[in-house]
Design a protein around this motif. Structure first.
Motif, PDB file in Angstrom:
ATOM      1  N   LEU A 164       0.848  -1.184   0.000  1.00 20.82           N
ATOM      2  CA  LEU A 164       0.000   0.000   0.000  1.00 20.82           C
ATOM      3  C   LEU A 164       0.883   1.233   0.000  1.00 20.82           C
ATOM      4  O   LEU A 164       1.988   1.224   0.551  1.00 20.82           O
ATOM      5  CB  LEU A 164      -0.895   0.017   1.244  1.00 20.82           C
ATOM      6  N   GLY A 165       0.400   2.290  -0.619  1.00 22.90           N
ATOM      7  CA  GLY A 165       1.187   3.513  -0.640  1.00 22.90           C
ATOM      8  C   GLY A 165       0.449   4.642  -1.316  1.00 22.90           C
ATOM      9  O   GLY A 165      -0.786   4.641  -1.393  1.00 22.90           O
ATOM     10  N   SER A 166       1.196   5.587  -1.834  1.00 18.95           N
ATOM     11  CA  SER A 166       0.604   6.744  -2.500  1.00 18.95           C
ATOM     12  C   SER A 166       1.619   7.338  -3.467  1.00 18.95           C
ATOM     13  O   SER A 166       2.788   6.946  -3.479  1.00 18.95           O
ATOM     14  CB  SER A 166       0.179   7.795  -1.473  1.00 18.95           C
ATOM     15  N   ILE A 167       1.166   8.279  -4.261  1.00 19.97           N
ATOM     16  CA  ILE A 167       2.052   9.011  -5.157  1.00 19.97           C
ATOM     17  C   ILE A 167       2.582  10.215  -4.387  1.00 19.97           C
ATOM     18  O   ILE A 167       1.812  11.091  -3.998  1.00 19.97           O
ATOM     19  CB  ILE A 167       1.318   9.464  -6.431  1.00 19.97           C
ATOM     20  N   ASP A 168       3.894  10.241  -4.146  1.00 22.21           N
ATOM     21  CA  ASP A 168       4.447  11.316  -3.325  1.00 22.21           C
ATOM     22  C   ASP A 168       4.625  12.599  -4.127  1.00 22.21           C
ATOM     23  O   ASP A 168       4.253  12.680  -5.306  1.00 22.21           O
ATOM     24  CB  ASP A 168       5.764  10.886  -2.664  1.00 22.21           C
ATOM     25  N   SER A 169       5.186  13.615  -3.479  1.00 21.68           N
ATOM     26  CA  SER A 169       5.318  14.936  -4.105  1.00 21.68           C
ATOM     27  C   SER A 169       6.218  14.927  -5.332  1.00 21.68           C
ATOM     28  O   SER A 169       6.133  15.820  -6.182  1.00 21.68           O
ATOM     29  CB  SER A 169       5.861  15.935  -3.080  1.00 21.68           C
ATOM     30  N   GLU A 170       7.088  13.926  -5.437  1.00 21.82           N
ATOM     31  CA  GLU A 170       7.978  13.819  -6.590  1.00 21.82           C
ATOM     32  C   GLU A 170       7.430  12.886  -7.662  1.00 21.82           C
ATOM     33  O   GLU A 170       8.120  12.582  -8.638  1.00 21.82           O
ATOM     34  CB  GLU A 170       9.352  13.337  -6.127  1.00 21.82           C
ATOM     35  N   MET A 207       8.220  -3.692   7.417  1.00 18.92           N
ATOM     36  CA  MET A 207       7.558  -2.617   6.673  1.00 18.92           C
ATOM     37  C   MET A 207       6.061  -2.853   6.766  1.00 18.92           C
ATOM     38  O   MET A 207       5.534  -3.823   6.219  1.00 18.92           O
ATOM     39  CB  MET A 207       8.031  -2.591   5.218  1.00 18.92           C
ATOM     40  N   SER A 208       5.392  -1.970   7.479  1.00 21.22           N
ATOM     41  CA  SER A 208       3.974  -2.177   7.764  1.00 21.22           C
ATOM     42  C   SER A 208       3.086  -2.049   6.543  1.00 21.22           C
ATOM     43  O   SER A 208       1.935  -2.485   6.563  1.00 21.22           O
ATOM     44  CB  SER A 208       3.514  -1.169   8.830  1.00 21.22           C
ATOM     45  N   ASN A 209       3.611  -1.444   5.457  1.00 24.32           N
ATOM     46  CA  ASN A 209       2.790  -1.281   4.253  1.00 24.32           C
ATOM     47  C   ASN A 209       2.934  -2.446   3.278  1.00 24.32           C
ATOM     48  O   ASN A 209       2.398  -2.398   2.172  1.00 24.32           O
ATOM     49  CB  ASN A 209       3.140   0.032   3.546  1.00 24.32           C
ATOM     50  N   ILE A 210       3.670  -3.486   3.694  1.00 28.74           N
ATOM     51  CA  ILE A 210       3.841  -4.672   2.851  1.00 28.74           C
ATOM     52  C   ILE A 210       3.322  -5.901   3.586  1.00 28.74           C
ATOM     53  O   ILE A 210       3.663  -6.127   4.748  1.00 28.74           O
ATOM     54  CB  ILE A 210       5.318  -4.901   2.484  1.00 28.74           C
ATOM     55  N   ALA A 211       2.491  -6.674   2.920  1.00 26.20           N
ATOM     56  CA  ALA A 211       1.953  -7.907   3.496  1.00 26.20           C
ATOM     57  C   ALA A 211       2.283  -9.074   2.580  1.00 26.20           C
ATOM     58  O   ALA A 211       2.381  -8.906   1.362  1.00 26.20           O
ATOM     59  CB  ALA A 211       0.443  -7.795   3.688  1.00 26.20           C
ATOM     60  N   ALA A 227      -4.163  -1.207   7.154  1.00 18.84           N
ATOM     61  CA  ALA A 227      -4.773  -0.666   5.934  1.00 18.84           C
ATOM     62  C   ALA A 227      -5.009   0.831   6.082  1.00 18.84           C
ATOM     63  O   ALA A 227      -4.779   1.609   5.145  1.00 18.84           O
ATOM     64  CB  ALA A 227      -6.079  -1.386   5.635  1.00 18.84           C
ATOM     65  N   GLU A 228      -5.466   1.236   7.255  1.00 18.75           N
ATOM     66  CA  GLU A 228      -5.680   2.661   7.530  1.00 18.75           C
ATOM     67  C   GLU A 228      -4.369   3.431   7.432  1.00 18.75           C
ATOM     68  O   GLU A 228      -4.312   4.530   6.884  1.00 18.75           O
ATOM     69  CB  GLU A 228      -6.278   2.829   8.932  1.00 18.75           C
ATOM     70  N   GLU A 229      -3.311   2.833   7.961  1.00 22.57           N
ATOM     71  CA  GLU A 229      -1.994   3.476   7.930  1.00 22.57           C
ATOM     72  C   GLU A 229      -1.401   3.481   6.521  1.00 22.57           C
ATOM     73  O   GLU A 229      -0.834   4.483   6.080  1.00 22.57           O
ATOM     74  CB  GLU A 229      -1.046   2.743   8.885  1.00 22.57           C
ATOM     75  N   GLY A 230      -1.533   2.367   5.818  1.00 23.70           N
ATOM     76  CA  GLY A 230      -0.933   2.259   4.486  1.00 23.70           C
ATOM     77  C   GLY A 230      -1.623   3.101   3.438  1.00 23.70           C
ATOM     78  O   GLY A 230      -0.978   3.617   2.523  1.00 23.70           O
ATOM     79  N   CYS A 231      -2.940   3.228   3.547  1.00 19.39           N
ATOM     80  CA  CYS A 231      -3.711   4.023   2.579  1.00 19.39           C
ATOM     81  C   CYS A 231      -3.882   5.452   3.093  1.00 19.39           C
ATOM     82  O   CYS A 231      -4.998   5.997   3.088  1.00 19.39           O
ATOM     83  CB  CYS A 231      -5.065   3.374   2.327  1.00 19.39           C
ATOM     84  N   ASN A 232      -2.825   6.040   3.539  1.00 18.72           N
ATOM     85  CA  ASN A 232      -2.868   7.369   4.137  1.00 18.72           C
ATOM     86  C   ASN A 232      -2.670   8.442   3.073  1.00 18.72           C
ATOM     87  O   ASN A 232      -1.605   9.049   2.967  1.00 18.72           O
ATOM     88  CB  ASN A 232      -1.794   7.491   5.228  1.00 18.72           C
ATOM     89  N   CYS A 233      -3.698   8.649   2.266  1.00 17.54           N
ATOM     90  CA  CYS A 233      -3.602   9.654   1.203  1.00 17.54           C
ATOM     91  C   CYS A 233      -4.725  10.687   1.303  1.00 17.54           C
ATOM     92  O   CYS A 233      -5.002  11.396   0.341  1.00 17.54           O
ATOM     93  CB  CYS A 233      -3.633   8.974  -0.168  1.00 17.54           C
ATOM     94  N   GLY A 234      -5.370  10.753   2.477  1.00 20.86           N
ATOM     95  CA  GLY A 234      -6.410  11.754   2.683  1.00 20.86           C
ATOM     96  C   GLY A 234      -7.587  11.563   1.749  1.00 20.86           C
ATOM     97  O   GLY A 234      -7.923  10.444   1.365  1.00 20.86           O
TER      98      GLY A 234
END
Length: 250
Positions: A164-170, A207-211, A227-234
């Motif tokens: 789980l993750g997100s698209i960062d500022s870069e 790494m908590s975002n990897i299962a 899941a709440e922590e990994g999908c932290n994209c507001g």
């Protein structure tokens, strides 16, 4: 002439007011009740439509990911010589799912992109097992969490890990990047006093975002907290959901 006695207490005044304005009060009550009823019905309708659309799109996404995995494996099976640019190979071998292609790019049902590429091989003894990864990008938080709760198979289906993750500022997809991180136990050779060498097990990198399937620390599917922590994209459509599989079923 009989004179009507004026109400004296507050309660009597209230009853007197209601008797004199009964029709007006009745009309106000009906209008108010109707507005509240219509508001509740409209909210319930909006919620029902949202849930229906959400579940419909989620089911379509699951089916599309499953088909995409099969298409990637078919492409690799046909093109055994080159395994670098899987997107190009899929386009050349006509295994690119047409329903996901817009202007030559893979686009998911939520409007975000779909990334497909080869990933780092998994080393098992003397064997090097090829792998690939898929990421669904541009997701809302609730969609990302819903996908993380699903069962994407086990070792028998070739699943290696889910991230789980997100698209960062870069513009970096953190899920697609992190899913290749080796979270297995690692051993290194060290020299101990006397010149002898010894294999030492390093502390495991968590790494908590990897299962992973059947993992002791973070198994698939994701727990609600992770899941709440990994999908932290507001509230933005910047979440990413990634899967990594073996290229060939073992």
């Amino acid at each position: 002439m009989i004179r009507i006695q004026e109400p004296e207490s507050n309660i009597e005044k209230i009853f007197d007011f209601c008797e004199r304005n009964y029709k007006k009060l009745k009309r106000i009550f009906i209008i108010t009740f109707s507005c509240i009823f219509l508001l509740l019905i409209s909210r319930l309708t909006i919620w029902a439509v949202y849930r229906y659309t959400f579940n419909r799109d989620l089911n379509r996404t699951v089916n599309q990911i499953s088909q995409l995995i099969d298409n990637v494996r078919t492409t690799y099976a046909v093109n055994t010589a080159t395994k670098t640019d899987i997107m190009r190979l899929m386009a050349q071998s006509n295994t690119m799912p047409g329903f996901l292609v817009q202007d030559g790019k893979l686009v998911n049902i939520y409007g975000g992109g779909i990334a497909v590429s080869s990933s780092t091989p998994v080393i098992r003894g003397e064997k090097s097992l090829p792998t690939f990864k898929i990421a669904y990008q541009g997701l809302k938080k609730d969609v990302c969490k819903a996908l993380s709760y699903l069962d994407w198979g086990g070792k028998e289906s070739g699943l290696i890990s889910v991230a789980l993750g997100s698209i960062d500022s870069e513009g970096v997809d953190t899920a697609l990047r992190d899913i290749e991180e080796d979270v297995e136990d690692e051993q290194v050779e060290v020299t101990i006093p006397g010149g002898r060498k010894k294999w030492v097990k390093l502390p495991r990198k968590i790494m908590s975002n990897i299962a992973k399937p059947d993992d002791d620390t973070n198994p698939t599917p994701f727990s609600e907290d992770l899941a709440e922590e990994g999908c932290n994209c507001g509230s933005q459509r910047s979440c990413s959901f990634a899967l990594r599989y073996y290229t060939y079923l073992r």
